[in-house]
Scaffold this active site. Structure first.
Site, PDB file in Angstrom:
ATOM      1  N   ARG A 140      -1.416 -82.144 -14.309  1.00 20.82           N
ATOM      2  CA  ARG A 140      -1.255 -81.035 -13.347  1.00 20.82           C
ATOM      3  C   ARG A 140      -1.572 -79.722 -14.044  1.00 20.82           C
ATOM      4  NH1 ARG A 140       3.426 -78.862 -12.925  1.00 20.82           N
ATOM      5  NH2 ARG A 140       4.630 -80.773 -12.825  1.00 20.82           N
TER       6      ARG A 140
ATOM      7  N   TYR B  46     -12.459 -68.252   8.789  1.00 18.46           N
ATOM      8  CA  TYR B  46     -12.172 -69.672   8.974  1.00 18.46           C
ATOM      9  C   TYR B  46     -10.804 -69.851   9.654  1.00 18.46           C
ATOM     10  CZ  TYR B  46     -10.745 -74.383   7.805  1.00 18.46           C
ATOM     11  OH  TYR B  46     -10.256 -75.658   7.882  1.00 18.46           O
TER      12      TYR B  46
ATOM     13  N   ASP C 180     -14.074 -64.842   0.173  1.00 12.03           N
ATOM     14  CA  ASP C 180     -14.333 -66.264   0.388  1.00 12.03           C
ATOM     15  C   ASP C 180     -15.850 -66.440   0.385  1.00 12.03           C
ATOM     16  OD1 ASP C 180     -14.789 -68.806   1.427  1.00 12.03           O
ATOM     17  OD2 ASP C 180     -13.043 -68.747   2.748  1.00 12.03           O
TER      18      ASP C 180
ATOM     19  N   LYS D 287     -17.637 -77.890   0.483  1.00  5.95           N
ATOM     20  CA  LYS D 287     -18.842 -77.545   1.241  1.00  5.95           C
ATOM     21  C   LYS D 287     -20.087 -77.609   0.350  1.00  5.95           C
ATOM     22  CE  LYS D 287     -15.945 -77.042   4.638  1.00  5.95           C
ATOM     23  NZ  LYS D 287     -14.693 -76.607   4.136  1.00  5.95           N
TER      24      LYS D 287
HETATM   25  C1  PLP Z   1     -15.033 -70.443   4.835  1.00 13.01           C
HETATM   26  C2  PLP Z   1     -14.002 -71.475   4.523  1.00 13.01           C
HETATM   27  N1  PLP Z   1     -12.996 -71.174   3.684  1.00 13.01           N
HETATM   28  C3  PLP Z   1     -12.027 -72.073   3.380  1.00 13.01           C
HETATM   29  C4  PLP Z   1     -12.021 -73.331   3.948  1.00 13.01           C
HETATM   30  C5  PLP Z   1     -10.915 -74.296   3.605  1.00 13.01           C
HETATM   31  O1  PLP Z   1     -11.379 -75.271   2.744  1.00 13.01           O
HETATM   32  P1  PLP Z   1     -10.817 -76.787   2.665  1.00 13.01           P
HETATM   33  O2  PLP Z   1     -11.176 -77.453   3.962  1.00 13.01           O
HETATM   34  O3  PLP Z   1     -11.526 -77.343   1.473  1.00 13.01           O
HETATM   35  O4  PLP Z   1      -9.355 -76.693   2.489  1.00 13.01           O
HETATM   36  C6  PLP Z   1     -13.042 -73.695   4.818  1.00 13.01           C
HETATM   37  C7  PLP Z   1     -13.054 -75.031   5.433  1.00 13.01           C
HETATM   38  O5  PLP Z   1     -13.815 -75.297   6.348  1.00 13.01           O
HETATM   39  C8  PLP Z   1     -14.052 -72.741   5.125  1.00 13.01           C
HETATM   40  O6  PLP Z   1     -15.059 -73.012   5.977  1.00 13.01           O
END
Ligand code: PLP
Length: 379
Positions: free
Chosen positions: A49, A101, A171, A196
């Site tokens: 961890r 998101y 992000d 992604k």
């Molecule tokens: C722009 C963006 N940020 C964060 C996330 C969250 O990521 P995760 O699904 O890996 O938890 C997503 C998920 O679709 C996303 O599209």
């Protein structure tokens, strides 16, 4: 290493051949714990961890790609988001962009607001920011799902005029460090859903933070270990493997996405199209300044309304109806019903006829034919 170009870093940063066996790929250190010769005497790892060599390889790689001081890998993008929000205390305020998101909206509204944090969403930053004392500014650019761009450099410059200066988190999931490097534009930290484009093959869920300075890295590293939302070694390996081809994939994603956007722009069944690489896109000047290309995501509003939009996404064959994005295969979804269902009835709700495409690496003629068939089926 610091003088290497991006494509070289993607393949080599953090990935020296294994000193014991010479293995070219970092081994998957599938172990929870590490032997100590005497109490506290070990080779740098105690418990997985806290740290694991496969995770370290990924973290060193990500730090190099974003031009950061240090990266920290998490079990998902949301676990990384959670760690950032844990930097704050009750009473602190967060200023976030208003198109983001759905899961980020959900954790802000339904988890952290309960702990006494004040949260404000603004459509235009810095112009429309209602308050001048945020502790954290949260930017997504391009945004999910409207592909709106925010000027990172301008927002960071504005943040620098506030006292005390808030942290700025970007992000960077949609752009990836290949298209844009927010730390170079003044941001304090970058967040990724490595699920992604970084992973790139729709076979792993993961997240990451990359920071510019040591003090913030220490605080986040403490939270990473204390809260414990860390990825397993195999997941780190998969993301590392994906990253090696990131530059090639992002070039082809953008090439295909531009062709799809140009095709959609000609169609009467499309009410509005969103793609920051389109010549006619109102953000094209900022896109050219901030991003290497327009990326692989395209959104559009079906002129026939929500019902036709639903018929459309259920009619494609190559564009698979599924949440997520950024893999080699093309995906399609309706954000209002799927990824962004949590924003329903809120000021952040998205148009129910909006369709989001993650344009993959298939032959462009096949992709265009698939969309054409779906338009016929939904008209
Ligand atoms: C722009 C963006 N940020 C964060 C996330 C969250 O990521 P995760 O699904 O890996 O938890 C997503 C998920 O679709 C996303 O599209």
């Amino acid at each position: 290493m610091s003088s290497w170009k991006f494509n070289t870093l993607a393949i080599h940063a953090g990935q020296e051949p294994d000193p014991v066996t010479g293995a070219v790929m970092p081994p998957i250190y599938q172990t929870s714990t590490f032997r100590q010769r005497a109490v506290g005497e070990h080779l740098g790892y105690e418990y997985s961890r806290t740290g694991n060599p496969t995770r370290t390889a990924l973290e060193v790689n990500l730090a190099a790609l974003e031009g950061g001081y240090r990266a920290l890998a998490f079990a998902s993008g949301m676990a990384a988001t959670d760690a950032v929000l844990h930097l704050l205390s009750p009473g602190d305020s967060i200023l976030a962009v208003s198109d983001l998101y759905g899961g980020t909206f959900r954790i802000l509204e339904q988890v952290f607001r309960r702990y006494g944090m004040e949260i404000e969403f603004a459509r235009d930053l810095p112009e429309a920011a209602g308050r001048s004392d945020p502790s954290l500014i949260w930017i997504e650019t391009p945004t999910n799902p409207m592909l709106k761009l925010y000027d990172i450099e301008q927002i960071c410059a504005w943040a620098g005029t506030l006292s005390p200066r808030p942290l700025v988190c970007v992000d960077n999931t949609f752009a990836t460090p290949y298209l844009q490097q927010p730390l170079m534009l003044g941001a304090d930290l970058v967040l990724h859903s490595t699920t992604k484009y970084l992973g790139g093959h729709s076979d792993v869920v993961g997240g990451a933070l990359v920071v510019r300075e040591a003090e913030l890295a220490e605080r986040l590293s403490f939270l990473q270990n204390a809260v414990g939302g860390v990825p397993g070694p195999f997941d780190c390996f998969l993301v590392l493997r994906g990253i090696k081809t990131l530059p090639l994939r992002m070039e082809r994603h953008a090439e295909n996405a531009l062709a799809v956007a140009n095709d959609l722009a000609e169609r009467s069944q499309v009410q509005q199209i969103f793609y920051p690489g389109l010549e006619a896109d109102p953000q094209i000047e900022l896109a050219r300044r901030q991003m290497r290309n327009g990326g692989g995501m395209v959104s559009f509003i079906h002129a026939g309304g929500p019902e036709k939009a639903r018929a459309f996404v259920e009619a494609t064959e190559l564009f698979t109806l599924a949440e997520s994005l950024g893999g080699v295969e093309s995906l399609i979804e309706i954000p209002a019903l799927m990824t962004h269902a949590s924003t329903q009835d809120s000021p952040l709700a998205v148009d129910p006829a909006l369709i989001r495409l993650s344009v993959g690496l298939e032959a462009i003629d096949d992709l265009l034919e698939d969309l054409d068939r779906a338009f016929q089926a939904s008209s």
